[in-house]
Scaffold this motif. Structure first.
Motif, PDB file in Angstrom:
ATOM      1  N   PRO A   1       0.825  -1.223   0.000  1.00 62.15           N
ATOM      2  CA  PRO A   1       0.000   0.000   0.000  1.00 62.15           C
ATOM      3  C   PRO A   1       0.852   1.264   0.000  1.00 62.15           C
ATOM      4  N   PHE A   2       0.357   2.294  -0.641  1.00 70.10           N
ATOM      5  CA  PHE A   2       1.029   3.592  -0.601  1.00 70.10           C
ATOM      6  C   PHE A   2       0.931   4.163   0.810  1.00 70.10           C
ATOM      7  N   PRO A   3       1.980   4.811   1.312  1.00 70.21           N
ATOM      8  CA  PRO A   3       1.925   5.404   2.650  1.00 70.21           C
ATOM      9  C   PRO A   3       0.960   6.580   2.696  1.00 70.21           C
ATOM     10  N   CYS A   4       0.381   6.825   3.869  1.00 68.82           N
ATOM     11  CA  CYS A   4      -0.538   7.955   4.036  1.00 68.82           C
ATOM     12  C   CYS A   4       0.185   9.277   3.842  1.00 68.82           C
ATOM     13  N   ASN A   5       1.439   9.325   4.285  1.00 70.33           N
ATOM     14  CA  ASN A   5       2.239  10.533   4.111  1.00 70.33           C
ATOM     15  C   ASN A   5       2.738  10.595   2.674  1.00 70.33           C
ATOM     16  N   THR A   6       2.314  11.599   1.926  1.00 74.30           N
ATOM     17  CA  THR A   6       2.668  11.684   0.507  1.00 74.30           C
ATOM     18  C   THR A   6       4.156  11.919   0.293  1.00 74.30           C
ATOM     19  N   ARG A   7       4.887  12.302   1.348  1.00 76.58           N
ATOM     20  CA  ARG A   7       6.322  12.523   1.192  1.00 76.58           C
ATOM     21  C   ARG A   7       7.126  11.238   1.407  1.00 76.58           C
ATOM     22  N   SER A   8       6.479  10.193   1.888  1.00 78.09           N
ATOM     23  CA  SER A   8       7.167   8.940   2.153  1.00 78.09           C
ATOM     24  C   SER A   8       7.206   8.083   0.891  1.00 78.09           C
ATOM     25  N   TYR A   9       8.235   7.232   0.819  1.00 80.49           N
ATOM     26  CA  TYR A   9       8.371   6.337  -0.317  1.00 80.49           C
ATOM     27  C   TYR A   9       7.621   5.042  -0.050  1.00 80.49           C
ATOM     28  N   VAL A  10       7.272   4.348  -1.125  1.00 82.17           N
ATOM     29  CA  VAL A  10       6.588   3.068  -1.002  1.00 82.17           C
ATOM     30  C   VAL A  10       7.572   2.045  -0.436  1.00 82.17           C
ATOM     31  N   PRO A  11       7.219   1.357   0.661  1.00 78.40           N
ATOM     32  CA  PRO A  11       8.138   0.367   1.230  1.00 78.40           C
ATOM     33  C   PRO A  11       8.282  -0.844   0.314  1.00 78.40           C
ATOM     34  N   LEU A  12       9.451  -1.468   0.370  1.00 80.31           N
ATOM     35  CA  LEU A  12       9.702  -2.650  -0.432  1.00 80.31           C
ATOM     36  C   LEU A  12       8.958  -3.853   0.140  1.00 80.31           C
ATOM     37  N   PRO A  13       8.579  -4.812  -0.701  1.00 77.68           N
ATOM     38  CA  PRO A  13       7.996  -6.063  -0.192  1.00 77.68           C
ATOM     39  C   PRO A  13       8.979  -6.775   0.721  1.00 77.68           C
ATOM     40  N   TRP A  14       8.440  -7.520   1.666  1.00 78.98           N
ATOM     41  CA  TRP A  14       9.258  -8.143   2.707  1.00 78.98           C
ATOM     42  C   TRP A  14      10.287  -9.106   2.131  1.00 78.98           C
ATOM     43  N   TYR A  15       9.939  -9.847   1.086  1.00 72.44           N
ATOM     44  CA  TYR A  15      10.831 -10.895   0.590  1.00 72.44           C
ATOM     45  C   TYR A  15      12.150 -10.337   0.052  1.00 72.44           C
ATOM     46  N   LEU A  16      12.158  -9.061  -0.364  1.00 72.97           N
ATOM     47  CA  LEU A  16      13.376  -8.468  -0.904  1.00 72.97           C
ATOM     48  C   LEU A  16      14.416  -8.182   0.179  1.00 72.97           C
ATOM     49  N   PHE A  17      14.002  -8.193   1.442  1.00 76.30           N
ATOM     50  CA  PHE A  17      14.939  -7.972   2.541  1.00 76.30           C
ATOM     51  C   PHE A  17      15.529  -9.272   3.084  1.00 76.30           C
ATOM     52  N   LEU A  18      14.954 -10.398   2.707  1.00 77.27           N
ATOM     53  CA  LEU A  18      15.350 -11.675   3.300  1.00 77.27           C
ATOM     54  C   LEU A  18      16.557 -12.269   2.582  1.00 77.27           C
ATOM     55  N   ASP A  19      17.259 -13.127   3.304  1.00 80.48           N
ATOM     56  CA  ASP A  19      18.412 -13.815   2.737  1.00 80.48           C
ATOM     57  C   ASP A  19      17.927 -15.091   2.051  1.00 80.48           C
ATOM     58  N   LEU A  20      17.303 -14.910   0.903  1.00 78.08           N
ATOM     59  CA  LEU A  20      16.740 -16.026   0.148  1.00 78.08           C
ATOM     60  C   LEU A  20      17.657 -16.369  -1.025  1.00 78.08           C
ATOM     61  N   PRO A  21      17.652 -17.629  -1.472  1.00 83.09           N
ATOM     62  CA  PRO A  21      18.413 -17.975  -2.677  1.00 83.09           C
ATOM     63  C   PRO A  21      17.962 -17.128  -3.868  1.00 83.09           C
ATOM     64  N   LYS A  22      18.899 -16.844  -4.739  1.00 83.88           N
ATOM     65  CA  LYS A  22      18.605 -15.971  -5.870  1.00 83.88           C
ATOM     66  C   LYS A  22      17.475 -16.508  -6.728  1.00 83.88           C
ATOM     67  N   GLN A  23      17.420 -17.833  -6.907  1.00 85.03           N
ATOM     68  CA  GLN A  23      16.370 -18.431  -7.722  1.00 85.03           C
ATOM     69  C   GLN A  23      14.994 -18.247  -7.087  1.00 85.03           C
ATOM     70  N   VAL A  24      14.946 -18.305  -5.757  1.00 84.30           N
ATOM     71  CA  VAL A  24      13.676 -18.110  -5.061  1.00 84.30           C
ATOM     72  C   VAL A  24      13.189 -16.672  -5.249  1.00 84.30           C
ATOM     73  N   VAL A  25      14.100 -15.712  -5.079  1.00 86.84           N
ATOM     74  CA  VAL A  25      13.742 -14.303  -5.271  1.00 86.84           C
ATOM     75  C   VAL A  25      13.247 -14.076  -6.698  1.00 86.84           C
ATOM     76  N   ARG A  26      13.933 -14.671  -7.643  1.00 85.15           N
ATOM     77  CA  ARG A  26      13.542 -14.503  -9.051  1.00 85.15           C
ATOM     78  C   ARG A  26      12.156 -15.092  -9.303  1.00 85.15           C
ATOM     79  N   ASN A  27      11.909 -16.279  -8.779  1.00 79.47           N
ATOM     80  CA  ASN A  27      10.602 -16.914  -8.994  1.00 79.47           C
ATOM     81  C   ASN A  27       9.476 -16.124  -8.334  1.00 79.47           C
ATOM     82  N   VAL A  28       9.718 -15.635  -7.128  1.00 74.51           N
ATOM     83  CA  VAL A  28       8.697 -14.853  -6.432  1.00 74.51           C
ATOM     84  C   VAL A  28       8.429 -13.549  -7.186  1.00 74.51           C
TER      85      VAL A  28
END
Length: 389
Positions: free
Chosen positions: A256-283
């Motif tokens: 979801p877009f943040p209520c504060n119009t000056r804030s950036y859209v947060p990244l999805p959670w999976y992009l912060f995790l230490d997942l195998p590259k193939q898993v990130v690509r498939n997701v």
């Protein structure tokens, strides 16, 4: 220094051009020259001036990839995406206040070669194909179109010129304002045209015509609202009733877009995790509809949308493979990851485990919002299964 001096004849269409000499040395004739880092072409082509920044952007992208490899960050996309905001985006902004006005109108968000390079870096970081929908990629990566930065920089330049102590610069701006009635390609004409589609466009246009300042905070919020218009349109489209990628992404996957119009859209959670590259690509492929499920492959192949792995006679889309496909291997995967389906037990079919009675947007969003790393391995295996099949 005659060896370093060159001559450019601007807007000269004929071949009978004057020759300039200093003493006995003839000055070289060129089609372009660089001044303070900006390239000026003989025909005053601002698009060519923009392309001059492509090399700097490519260099920045290469250094980010090199840094990620050297510091074992290749499997942590959020780091590369953050570094891109710090290095890639600024590299594509040099002198954009001048040459960028031609790319600031609604509908021209992706018309620049620089924006193509920006998107190619983001798509490469996610591991998705080049044809993946641009708007969805930008939102998945928490980035804005380069138009956002170029337009804001142009308004800041306009405001700064109002208070300049240079009489020459003030006269140039006044002359350009008069020229816009005859030439729609001049700086102020393109700037005024770019205001169309903004909520306060009349106020901004009047400010430019009368020499008044533009509130940069109001303008920035207004510009973000205009860029988010594509998502407001997608909200009114049924993702299962229409084969619309943006509607599907907005309803099922988008942060979801943040209520504060000056804030950036947060990244999805999976992009912060230490997942195998193939898993990130498939997701990423699953979320951005950059896969080979029939709902996508039917667009570019002569085949039906109906799932070819089960007799259910339903469209083979993301919701179907997660909840409704009765293929033996798919059902086996659901059993293997039954902990992901337990929160939705009351919605399951009594006769067939892990099959939902009715799939709706709310259930899909709740399922995909689970803070469980096993979810991403499940999606990755689903993708591998249908890719192999």
């Amino acid at each position: 220094n005659t060896a370093k001096s060159e001559v450019v004849h601007f807007n000269s269409l004929g071949s009978n051009l004057p020759v300039f000499k200093i003493g006995s040395d003839t000055l070289a004739h060129k089609d372009s020259f660089k001044y303070l880092g900006m390239m000026f072409y003989r025909i005053l082509n601002m698009a060519k001036s923009a392309e001059n920044a492509c090399r700097a952007m490519l260099t920045s992208a290469y250094r980010i990839r090199q840094f990620a490899c050297e510091h074992t960050l290749a499997d942590r996309p959020h780091a590369s995406l953050w570094l891109a905001k710090t290095y890639v985006v600024p590299a594509g902004m040099y002198a954009s206040q001048i040459w960028g006005t031609g790319f600031m109108q609604t509908g021209k968000e992706f018309s620049s070669a620089l924006q193509t390079l920006h998107l190619n870096f983001l798509k490469g970081s996610l591991g998705v194909k080049r044809a993946t929908t641009n708007w969805a990629v930008l939102r998945e990566c928490g980035h804005q179109p380069l138009q956002y930065y170029w337009f804001r920089a142009a308004v800041k330049l306009y405001n700064s010129m109002l208070g300049t102590n240079s009489n020459t610069l003030r006269r140039v701006v006044q002359a350009d304002l008069k020229l816009r009635f005859k030439d729609k390609k001049c700086w102020t004409a393109q700037l005024v045209q770019a205001f169309q589609g903004l909520r306060k466009s009349d106020i901004y246009e009047q400010a430019v015509r009368t020499g008044g300042a533009i509130s940069i905070n109001d303008f920035t919020a207004d510009l973000r609202h205009r860029l988010q218009g594509v998502w407001r349109e997608a909200e009114s489209v049924d993702p299962r009733g229409n084969n619309n990628k943006l509607a599907t992404y907005q309803a099922w996957f988008a942060t979801p877009f943040p209520c504060n119009t000056r804030s950036y859209v947060p990244l999805p959670w999976y992009l912060f995790l230490d997942l195998p590259k193939q898993v990130v690509r498939n997701v990423s492929r699953f979320r951005l509809r950059a896969h080979t499920l029939r709902v996508e492959s039917a667009v570019w192949q002569d085949e039906t949308l109906i799932c070819d792995r089960c007799p259910c006679n339903q469209a083979q889309d993301e919701a179907h493979v997660l909840f409704n496909c009765t293929d033996e291997q798919v059902c086996s995967l659901r059993c293997q990851y039954k902990m992901l389906f337990e929160p939705f037990a009351e919605d399951f079919s009594e006769t067939q485990p892990f099959l939902l009675h009715q799939v709706d947007t709310q259930i899909i969003s709740r399922f995909l919002d689970q803070r469980n790393t096993k979810l991403f391995f499940f999606i990755s295996k689903i993708m591998d299964l249908f890719l192999a099949g």
